[in-house]
Motif scaffolding. Structure first.
Motif, mmCIF file in Angstrom:
data_model
loop_
_atom_site.group_PDB
_atom_site.id
_atom_site.type_symbol
_atom_site.label_atom_id
_atom_site.label_comp_id
_atom_site.label_asym_id
_atom_site.label_seq_id
_atom_site.Cartn_x
_atom_site.Cartn_y
_atom_site.Cartn_z
ATOM 1 N N GLU A 349 52.952 -1.382 27.432
ATOM 2 C CA GLU A 349 51.660 -1.716 26.836
ATOM 3 C C GLU A 349 51.812 -2.114 25.369
ATOM 4 N N ASP A 350 53.026 -2.374 24.942
ATOM 5 C CA ASP A 350 53.314 -2.695 23.539
ATOM 6 C C ASP A 350 52.817 -1.591 22.599
ATOM 7 N N ARG A 351 53.205 -0.368 22.916
ATOM 8 C CA ARG A 351 52.862 0.751 22.026
ATOM 9 C C ARG A 351 54.144 1.404 21.538
ATOM 10 N N GLY A 352 55.113 0.577 21.150
ATOM 11 C CA GLY A 352 56.348 1.114 20.596
ATOM 12 C C GLY A 352 57.476 1.223 21.604
ATOM 13 N N GLU A 353 57.222 0.860 22.876
ATOM 14 C CA GLU A 353 58.259 1.034 23.897
ATOM 15 C C GLU A 353 59.412 0.041 23.739
ATOM 16 N N VAL A 354 59.133 -1.139 23.196
ATOM 17 C CA VAL A 354 60.198 -2.136 23.055
ATOM 18 C C VAL A 354 61.203 -1.665 22.009
ATOM 19 N N GLU A 355 60.711 -1.183 20.883
ATOM 20 C CA GLU A 355 61.581 -0.656 19.831
ATOM 21 C C GLU A 355 62.345 0.566 20.348
ATOM 22 N N ALA A 356 61.627 1.458 21.033
ATOM 23 C CA ALA A 356 62.282 2.676 21.529
ATOM 24 C C ALA A 356 63.374 2.332 22.539
ATOM 25 N N ALA A 357 63.116 1.353 23.415
ATOM 26 C CA ALA A 357 64.120 0.975 24.419
ATOM 27 C C ALA A 357 65.319 0.319 23.752
ATOM 28 N N ALA A 358 65.084 -0.423 22.670
ATOM 29 C CA ALA A 358 66.177 -1.081 21.949
ATOM 30 C C ALA A 358 67.033 -0.036 21.217
ATOM 31 N N ASP A 359 66.395 1.030 20.773
ATOM 32 C CA ASP A 359 67.120 2.093 20.064
ATOM 33 C C ASP A 359 67.695 3.133 21.022
ATOM 34 N N GLY A 360 67.461 2.966 22.314
ATOM 35 C CA GLY A 360 67.964 3.928 23.300
ATOM 36 C C GLY A 360 67.293 5.281 23.203
ATOM 37 N N ARG A 361 66.009 5.298 22.819
ATOM 38 C CA ARG A 361 65.344 6.603 22.714
ATOM 39 C C ARG A 361 64.049 6.680 23.523
ATOM 40 N N LEU A 362 64.035 6.020 24.696
ATOM 41 C CA LEU A 362 62.902 6.213 25.600
ATOM 42 C C LEU A 362 63.005 7.618 26.192
ATOM 43 N N PRO A 363 61.884 8.314 26.310
ATOM 44 C CA PRO A 363 61.956 9.664 26.890
ATOM 45 C C PRO A 363 62.218 9.599 28.393
ATOM 46 N N PRO A 364 62.922 10.610 28.953
ATOM 47 C CA PRO A 364 63.046 10.673 30.412
ATOM 48 C C PRO A 364 61.706 11.134 30.982
ATOM 49 N N LEU A 365 60.989 10.245 31.624
ATOM 50 C CA LEU A 365 59.615 10.559 32.030
ATOM 51 C C LEU A 365 59.572 11.494 33.236
ATOM 52 N N VAL A 366 58.502 12.259 33.305
ATOM 53 C CA VAL A 366 58.266 13.145 34.452
ATOM 54 C C VAL A 366 58.194 12.280 35.728
ATOM 55 N N ASP A 367 58.685 12.814 36.851
ATOM 56 C CA ASP A 367 58.662 12.102 38.129
ATOM 57 C C ASP A 367 57.767 12.823 39.126
ATOM 58 N N GLU A 368 57.372 12.072 40.172
ATOM 59 C CA GLU A 368 56.539 12.682 41.220
ATOM 60 C C GLU A 368 57.203 13.937 41.787
ATOM 61 N N GLY A 369 58.529 13.900 41.938
ATOM 62 C CA GLY A 369 59.240 15.028 42.541
ATOM 63 C C GLY A 369 59.369 16.251 41.647
ATOM 64 N N ASP A 370 58.953 16.124 40.375
ATOM 65 C CA ASP A 370 59.118 17.248 39.444
ATOM 66 C C ASP A 370 58.067 18.347 39.600
ATOM 67 N N LEU A 371 56.937 18.038 40.224
ATOM 68 C CA LEU A 371 55.864 19.037 40.287
ATOM 69 C C LEU A 371 56.236 20.189 41.218
ATOM 70 N N ARG A 372 55.986 21.393 40.765
ATOM 71 C CA ARG A 372 56.331 22.591 41.556
ATOM 72 C C ARG A 372 55.085 23.300 42.072
ATOM 73 N N GLY A 373 53.923 22.851 41.685
ATOM 74 C CA GLY A 373 52.692 23.494 42.141
ATOM 75 C C GLY A 373 51.484 22.813 41.528
ATOM 76 N N ASP A 374 50.309 23.237 41.956
ATOM 77 C CA ASP A 374 49.063 22.661 41.468
ATOM 78 C C ASP A 374 48.260 23.782 40.819
ATOM 79 N N LEU A 375 47.736 23.541 39.623
ATOM 80 C CA LEU A 375 47.063 24.610 38.879
ATOM 81 C C LEU A 375 45.540 24.542 38.960
#
Ligand code: DGT
Ligand code: CA
Ligand code: CA
Ligand code: ZN
Length: 605
Positions: A349-375
């Motif tokens: 969405e052009d909110r800093g992701e291009v710079e972050a990807a160029a610097d190798g500092r994109l966060p490892p995003l949460v995945d569908e398989g990461d959820l362990r329960g529903d609160l």
């Protein structure tokens, strides 16, 4: 749209028109019949072929309505409906999309002022004509002015929760065609935006015609808008679906291009230009050796002097295949050739992701398989349809490690005695205990408490203290100004017993905008008080949204991804919540219910 849906829609239109012309009771009967026709498991055309008696066997469908249904299935029309339409020629769906405007209002405004669509409604409100109509006042007129543009936009965009299953259906269908090598969704739907303008699909294939033909034959396609050689568009369930077909070696570049957003693409293209490269829907090309003459022959934008190009050049790409091709078959390859990490679509969405990807500092995003329960889930103790054990068992079957029951407490916004008072909560504690013996995963006893207009809770502290987990959510007073909304939510997250701030704005996508708090202030208070901010995964809500999540993550607050399920099936909403959290740059480490049972327990201490 199935015939059942189609018939139900006609009956609902009938109900609206009857109500608008001042008829009583009948509209309710038509609406109930519509609902049951829509949910009826057998195709309505089959019942209609057997005659009125068969149709009338559907619950709440009487003889008169059955006759109209048969008339519609046989002739494609209902004479009485046509007469009503002629009597009241208005855009009912558009007008009633304005919050606070119902069929009765539409009828009155048509009679008094001849208002027939959203533009005329807005004009009448702006001219101060509405408050002059008997039964209307300045307040109603102002309400219309405030809500008309929201309604207009809502009419044009489809909820992700409606579009995504449609796209998945198209994907599965196209993936099954012989000539199709790969198929992907792109556009806003791949970015998991809460609403989408149209569905975009991309196919890699050497063939063209057989794929266009198969696409226009797709079962869900109600009409063909356009059928060319490399692309086609159909209308399905009221939504436009665009298909493009490209050669397999250009699939990655096309996928990158058509996923957008436009702003992201401009930023990526500028990075290409800075490196003497050219990026377009056909590939990534090295244009450093392309001379001006050859380039001029191809295209007049960008090109030879591209290295010095500015954003203006980049906004309109040089859409030729000149230069030496360095990437394009895979999307990952395109980003790699630009010395960037792969950018997950949710971040584009052009909110800093291009710079972050160029610097190798994109966060490892949460995945569908990461959820362990529903609160945040409901049972038949409040407005859910299933028992505590049924819901918890469904959670266990999904592979979850724990389950939280958080039925509604009494309070503002809870209609018809839905919520639990203090005594009922205590009673429920015993029922939860009993269910614990029947289900293999731990069940937490939670509650969804109501946040009053001023930020207080409607359940007493002693009861809250005895519960395992407290979700606190706003359900009423959602038209507050920003300052009041911010104070209210900050006070709620500061409450010592609140663990999760549920659907913080109370918005309903395409229906009501909800609160508009200062998200940074709420995020900071949440971080300071150890309260999680919920991403409510119900596709009608997606609340907090990506922007709010981003503020929360940046402030160091914890996120909860909850479905607010009222049935086992609604636990499937989790994916919408996970992708919304990803739009807010959330990592698994930021998500409370991506933690283990022990991790959750220590957060709740
Ligand atoms: P929507 O459908 O309004 O929710 O939003 P999108 O993002 O799906 O937009 P859409 O369907 O118009 O086009 C899909 C993507 O294709 C868009 O995100 C970027 C790309 N795209 C399409 N046409 C153009 C264009 O003329 N210029 C640029 N830069 N990109 C385009
Ligand atoms: Ca689109
Ligand atoms: Ca499109
Ligand atoms: Zn709620």
């Amino acid at each position: 749209m199935s015939r059942n849906d189609e018939v139900a829609t006609r009956l609902e239109e009938f109900a609206d028109l009857l109500e608008a012309t001042g008829v009583e009771y009948k509209p309710t009967a038509y609406r109930r019949a519509a609902e049951n026709v829509r949910d009826h498991p057998e195709p309505i055309e089959g019942l209609a072929a057997d005659g009125e008696e068969s149709v009338a066997e559907i619950d709440r469908v009487g003889d008169a309505i059955a006759a109209k249904i048969v008339e519609y299935v046989e002739t494609g029309e209902i004479e009485e409906l046509d007469e009503l339409r002629a009597e009241l020629p208005v855009d009912m769906a558009g007008l009633t999309a304005v919050e606070g405007v119902g069929p009765k209002t539409v009828g009155s405004l048509y009679d008094a002022l001849g208002v027939s669509d959203l533009d005329e409604l807005e004009a009448a409100a702006e001219a101060g004509e509405i408050q002059e109509v008997s039964g209307f006042g300045a307040k109603t007129e102002q309400n219309i002015l405030d809500n008309v543009s929201f309604a207009r936009e809502s009419r044009e965009r489809t909820r992700l929760g409606d579009a995504r299953p449609l796209a998945d259906d198209a994907l599965a269908y196209l993936a099954d065609r012989d000539a199709v090598e790969s198929v992907e969704v792109c556009g806003s739907i791949r970015r998991w935006k809460p609403t989408i303008g149209d569905v975009d699909l991309l196919v890699a294939s050497e063939a063209r015609e057989p794929i266009v033909e198969a696409f226009t034959d797709w079962e869900e396609a109600d009409a063909t808008i356009e059928a060319g050689t490399g692309k086609a568009s159909v209308r399905a369930d009221g939504t436009r679906v665009d298909l493009r077909i490209v050669d397999p070696d250009e699939f990655g570049a096309a996928l990158q291009y058509f996923t957008g957003s436009r702003a992201h693409n401009v930023a990526v293209r500028n990075r290409a230009i800075d490196r003497g490269l050219k990026l377009n829907e056909y590939g990534l090309f090295d244009v450093s050796d392309v001379d001006e003459a050859a380039d001029d022959a191809g295209n007049d934008a960008g090109g030879g002097d591209a290295a010095g190009g500015d954003e203006g050049d980049a906004a309109e790409p040089d859409s030729t295949r000149t230069g030496e091709r360095v990437a394009g078959e895979s999307e990952d390859g395109v980003y790699r050739a630009l010395d960037m990490e792969f950018v997950p679509p949710e971040l584009r969405e052009d909110r800093g992701e291009v710079e972050a990807a160029a610097d190798g500092r994109l966060p490892p995003l949460v995945d569908e398989g990461d959820l362990r329960g529903d609160l945040h889930t409901h049972t038949d103790w409040s407005d859910g349809g299933f028992s505590i054990a049924e819901m918890a068992r469904a959670a266990a079957e999904r592979g979850y490690d724990y389950h939280v029951v958080s039925d509604h407490a009494t309070g503002p916004g809870m209609l018809g005695g839905v919520g639990l008072d203090e005594a009922a909560i205590e009673e429920q504690a015993a029922a939860i205990d009993e269910a614990r013996g029947e289900v293999e995963i731990p069940i937490f006893h939670g509650i969804e408490a109501n946040i009053d207009a001023d930020g207080g809770l409607s359940t007493d502290d002693e009861t809250l203290a005895a519960l395992d987990l407290v979700v606190a959510s706003p359900h009423a007073a959602l038209g507050q100004d920003r300052e009041a909304a911010t104070e209210r939510l900050v006070r709620a997250v500061e409450h010592p017993h609140v663990d999760v701030l549920g659907h913080p704005t109370g918005r309903l996508i395409n229906e009501r905008p909800g609160l508009d708090p200062d998200v940074e202030a709420v995020a900071e208070a949440a971080a300071a008080n150890g309260t999680a901010i919920e991403v409510n995964a119900n596709p009608a809500r997606l609340d907090a949204d990506g922007e709010f999540v981003r503020a929360a993550v940046e402030a160091g607050a914890t996120i909860a991804v909850d479905t607010d399920a009222h049935s086992p099936r609604e636990l499937d909403y989790a994916r919408y919540g996970v992708h919304t959290a990803r739009r807010g740059w959330a990592r698994a480490a930021d998500v409370l219910n991506a933690r283990s049972l022990n991790g959750l327990r220590s957060f709740l201490l």
